[in-house]
Design a protein around this motif. Structure first.
Motif: not given
Length: 413
Positions: A256-273
């Motif tokens: 959510t932190v990454l998505a709220d700063h403009g990152m695509d949610r799919g990429e944010a999920g990959l970063v988390f994984a």
């Protein structure tokens, strides 16, 4: 309570009988690893399902957040009870019972209605609490000269179970065709497999007494002095608690932190994984390093420092530095978990002492950790951004460094 220099562990002769032969070391290791696989899998499996559960049961956002918070909270509540259980029934029986209760909690969680969902979360949290406390004392007892290395093995296995569960929950839902209930309920089978693998240890615990005390007798040793009066035990508990708070807060909110700063949610999920994957390396290597050191002060400060560095990157460059932050935080979070568990076996002088220290440190640790996701979310809602929550996590990482400096001394509780 005063602290003393850590004695060198002594190898204890074990009486061999026909039942002891059943519990071959390979079976013991297999049992420990299968139990460890269960200790995070049923928690991680629910994370990809929270949105669907919310829609299915008509839950609010706050009520949905409790699905992940309640098990963590009850891990803290249940931890202090475990040393009493192991003294009365023996560690082998307690572990078997906890695995079976865990499987029952997984099934209870998927019964119709929100009440069953939360009741299952409570049962799961208490069962995991018992396993969290029992495993370090078992490792201390069965592998006295390799306790830190074995701690790395089983803490790594816990994270592998969590990573596997998070990755296959949605494919399981599609393959089984029964919605989120079928997917989450299927993890009870893993608990059943672990229980079956643990049965040889129960047979071993029944072997007759000889010149050396059997394992069950060691588990049932009288209660010693309470670690609650020891400054060293409080430092270990603080390191575990703050480290766990950092982990659970970022597990809950990093995408959510990454998505709220403009990152695509799919990429944010990959970063988390990716961050979760890197945790496995930290959880394996750091306890191995700790076992080779007389003092682990520098290692504890290094883990806290890496946590602080990763959080600082999220504050300053949340999108451009996301992958770097994920790598640093993965090492720090996995390493902190492994080191906190290693402290339990390295700072105790017996299996019974490890059970008492584990009960205290994990009670404090998980009660503190439960406040992390809720607190971070509340601050985000209050301030409208992530700067204050992340800044507070950064300060807490520095507090963890101070606690780890004390916990890393060459002393026993």
């Amino acid at each position: 309570m005063a602290v003393t220099r850590a004695p060198q562990p002594l190898a204890t002769p074990v009486v061999r009988t026909r039942t002891a032969a059943i519990a071959h070391p390979a079976l013991l290791l297999a049992g420990i690893l299968l139990v460890a696989l269960n200790m995070r899998a049923c928690l991680a499996a629910i994370s990809p399902m929270v949105g669907e559960i919310q829609r299915s049961l008509g839950l609010s956002a706050t009520a949905s957040g409790l699905i992940t918070t309640v098990p963590v909270l009850f891990q803290g509540v249940g931890a202090p009870l475990t040393p009493r259980l192991t003294r009365r029934f023996g560690a082998e029986r307690v572990v078997l019972g906890a695995v079976l209760v865990l499987g029952a909690g997984v099934l209870l969680r998927v019964l119709p209605g929100a009440a069953a969902l939360y009741a299952g979360c409570v049962v799961i949290g208490v069962a995991i609490a018992v396993l969290n406390v029992s495993m370090p004392s078992l490792v201390k007892r069965e592998f006295p000269e390799r306790a830190a290395a074995m701690t790395g093995v089983y803490s790594t296995t816990m994270l592998v179970g969590a990573t596997l569960a998070a990755g296959v929950s949605v494919p399981l839902e599609r393959a089984l065709g029964g919605g989120w209930r079928a997917s989450l309920g299927s993890w009870s089978l893993l608990a059943l497999v672990a229980a079956l693998a643990w049965l040889p240890q129960l047979l071993q615990a029944r072997r007759p007494a000889g010149p050396a005390a059997p394992a069950a007798a060691v588990s049932a040793a009288p209660a010693g002095r309470s670690p609650w009066r020891s400054p060293l035990a409080w430092q270990i508990s603080a390191f575990m608690g703050i480290s766990s708070l950092l982990v659970y807060s970022l597990v809950a909110w990093l995408p959510t932190v990454l998505a709220d700063h403009g990152m695509d949610r799919g990429e944010a999920g990959l970063v988390f994984a990716f961050s979760n994957l890197v945790q496995v390396a930290g959880a394996f290597l750091v306890p191995l390093m700790a076992g080779r050191m007389t003092r682990q002060r520098a290692l504890a400060v290094a883990m806290a420092g890496l946590n602080a560095a990763g959080i600082a990157v999220l504050l300053l460059a949340p999108v451009s530095g996301a992958w770097a932050a994920a790598a640093v935080l993965g090492v720090a979070q996995g390493g902190s978990l492994g080191l906190a568990l290693a402290f339990i076996v390295l700072r105790s002088d017996s299996a019974a002492g490890a059970a008492r220290l584990s009960g205290m440190s994990q009670a404090v640790g998980y009660l503190v950790a439960a406040a992390g996701p809720v607190g971070a979310g509340a601050l985000r809602q209050l301030t409208g951004g992530w700067q204050l929550p992340l800044a507070l996590l950064l300060v807490l990482a520095l507090v963890a460094a101070a606690a780890g400096w004390g916990a890393g001394r060459d002393r026993t509780v």
